[in-house]
Write a protein that holds these residues in place. Sequence first.
Motif, PDB file in Angstrom:
ATOM      1  N   ALA A 181      -2.615  -0.402  -3.169  1.00  0.00           N
ATOM      2  CA  ALA A 181      -3.642  -0.754  -4.333  1.00  0.00           C
ATOM      3  C   ALA A 181      -3.726  -2.582  -3.830  1.00  0.00           C
ATOM      4  O   ALA A 181      -5.004  -2.843  -4.187  1.00  0.00           O
ATOM      5  CB  ALA A 181      -3.099  -0.506  -5.572  1.00  0.00           C
ATOM      6  N   ALA A 182      -2.801  -3.126  -3.711  1.00  0.00           N
ATOM      7  CA  ALA A 182      -2.791  -4.611  -3.255  1.00  0.00           C
ATOM      8  C   ALA A 182      -3.250  -4.871  -2.078  1.00  0.00           C
ATOM      9  O   ALA A 182      -3.753  -5.949  -1.899  1.00  0.00           O
ATOM     10  CB  ALA A 182      -1.510  -5.025  -3.654  1.00  0.00           C
ATOM     11  N   THR A 183      -3.345  -3.979  -1.010  1.00  0.00           N
ATOM     12  CA  THR A 183      -4.232  -4.237   0.147  1.00  0.00           C
ATOM     13  C   THR A 183      -5.372  -3.458   0.481  1.00  0.00           C
ATOM     14  O   THR A 183      -6.417  -3.938   0.374  1.00  0.00           O
ATOM     15  CB  THR A 183      -3.094  -3.740   1.259  1.00  0.00           C
ATOM     16  N   PHE A 184      -5.173  -2.186   0.707  1.00  0.00           N
ATOM     17  CA  PHE A 184      -6.450  -1.308   0.796  1.00  0.00           C
ATOM     18  C   PHE A 184      -7.552  -1.443  -0.197  1.00  0.00           C
ATOM     19  O   PHE A 184      -8.714  -1.951   0.117  1.00  0.00           O
ATOM     20  CB  PHE A 184      -6.347   0.235   1.176  1.00  0.00           C
ATOM     21  N   ILE A 185      -7.274  -1.111  -1.209  1.00  0.00           N
ATOM     22  CA  ILE A 185      -8.156  -1.255  -2.424  1.00  0.00           C
ATOM     23  C   ILE A 185      -8.694  -2.730  -2.615  1.00  0.00           C
ATOM     24  O   ILE A 185     -10.077  -2.959  -2.805  1.00  0.00           O
ATOM     25  CB  ILE A 185      -7.588  -0.613  -3.596  1.00  0.00           C
ATOM     26  N   ALA A 186      -7.734  -3.492  -2.786  1.00  0.00           N
ATOM     27  CA  ALA A 186      -8.323  -5.133  -2.684  1.00  0.00           C
ATOM     28  C   ALA A 186      -9.160  -5.475  -1.561  1.00  0.00           C
ATOM     29  O   ALA A 186     -10.145  -6.107  -1.827  1.00  0.00           O
ATOM     30  CB  ALA A 186      -6.900  -6.013  -2.831  1.00  0.00           C
ATOM     31  N   ASN A 187      -8.595  -5.011  -0.174  1.00  0.00           N
ATOM     32  CA  ASN A 187      -9.739  -5.502   0.891  1.00  0.00           C
ATOM     33  C   ASN A 187     -10.970  -4.813   0.817  1.00  0.00           C
ATOM     34  O   ASN A 187     -12.241  -5.409   1.138  1.00  0.00           O
ATOM     35  CB  ASN A 187      -8.839  -4.862   1.986  1.00  0.00           C
ATOM     36  N   GLU A 188     -11.057  -3.417   0.157  1.00  0.00           N
ATOM     37  CA  GLU A 188     -12.273  -2.674   0.112  1.00  0.00           C
ATOM     38  C   GLU A 188     -13.211  -3.528  -0.867  1.00  0.00           C
ATOM     39  O   GLU A 188     -14.492  -3.599  -0.702  1.00  0.00           O
ATOM     40  CB  GLU A 188     -12.050  -1.463  -0.174  1.00  0.00           C
ATOM     41  N   LYS A 189     -12.658  -3.844  -1.929  1.00  0.00           N
ATOM     42  CA  LYS A 189     -13.357  -4.504  -3.037  1.00  0.00           C
ATOM     43  C   LYS A 189     -13.925  -5.728  -2.506  1.00  0.00           C
ATOM     44  O   LYS A 189     -15.352  -5.948  -2.870  1.00  0.00           O
ATOM     45  CB  LYS A 189     -12.488  -4.774  -4.202  1.00  0.00           C
TER      46      LYS A 189
END
Length: 491
Positions: A209-217
């Motif tokens: 959540a702190a990497t992939f989701i943040a990066n995608e956002k």
Amino acid sequence: MKFTVRRVAGPSRRHLRGQAVIWLMGTMVACAAILYGVFSTAQITVAKQRTINAADAAALAASTVQARVLNLAAYNNRAMVANEAFLIQMLSIESWLQYFGTTANNFGTLADIVGIFIPPIEVIGQILDKLATATNKVHDVLVKVDDKAIIPLIEASKYALVNAHMAVIKVGGVLAEDAATKVVEANRTNFGTHEDVGVEIDKRPKVRAATFIANEKDWLNFTTQYTGAGRKDSAEVVLESRDRFSAERNGKWYFNLNAGLVGTEKRGGSTLKDFNHWETEDTLELWEKVPCKSGMCKEYQPIGWGRSNADKNGSAGEVWEPKRMAQKFAYEEATSHGGNGGKFMNWSGVPEVWDVKDKSAKARATLGVDFIVATRKSRAAVLTTNQMGMGEDTPAVTGSGDMKERAEADQYTALAKSRVFFERPQRGLANDKTGGPLWRPDNAKEYGSLFSPYWQARLTDLTPLEKAGMLAAMDMLPDKVLYTPGGQDKP
């Protein structure tokens, strides 16, 4: 003189026997202990370094993919702009051919009348009539080419590129994540049927959540599609991409004569109305000064005219200057041709391109996309002396051999951050040996957009806030921001 030799009492050889072995054994034990510690320390250090290298390589690979996606979008936007510039060139040529044909025809008619009284002039009239006829034939062919081929091809290309942009930009974040994962997997050692556990992307839910989701956002919020009235920048790029002939055709000095009370004036060019309508026009007029309320005013007489329009519905547009007959004739010429010339249908307007979302002056200096990666390597996967069973606790009288290494959460973790940024080479940069062909002619500082393919990738440091958030996601105390490497950069 007589000498006497006395023997000093001491240990016999029999009593000294075995002492060297004791010292040797002690030395070997000390060396083994040192080797024990050095080997484990070296293995742990290598594991940490590999974890860090994998994180750095993964982050840089991900940002490189994103930079390439943005550069691809820039090239596609340029292709669409080039197509629009080509369309306006064709419309301008058509308008000019109309103008040239009417001019030649009118001069030919005048020469025919004068030729009644001056026979040699009649020959010139005949030549001008044939030239007008030939020009009109070329114009009619060009109208059919524009209507049946050029505009449909440009629209099909525009539609394909816009939708390709949408698809590529939507999956750009996933492509970057895939590149990062594959780079990390490439750090694993494989031989035969054995696969080393090695370094892997930290896939725990809170970390993802702190990497992939943040990066995608961050990636999806970086660009947007500009539609409707938001196409201002796109229209400006199209207008600036016109060649001199398409933009302005006011003619040389010999078309703009001024004899005081009489003269000629050539006007021509193209204009874009409301992002959805092109108008191109050419006129040649004879003017003379006549008395008027304000003194002496110019009164225009038409000589030649031509016009071409393009939009979605094939509308005629507007008269540029209603008080001048040549302008009215040009407008009527476009209207009278209907769908066969002068005005074209099915042009959807300035392309609805994808571009950076935040174009504010404040964002220019720091414009870019960040990508954060967290990698991990299990402590059990590091071949230390403890993992080989050499550090087990034993009840020996000499003491315990337990020297287990310590690792929080039984793993080694590394964080890395990369950034996609825009930078076009400028004249005079130190140690720049290859940027010459890329310099702007005006030597101005260029800011990031999806019209120029100068997006690049580099590693950067996490901010303290970012690192604290990542540590919290890993169930670690955020205070480690203060005394572990990285994350000291100010936001």
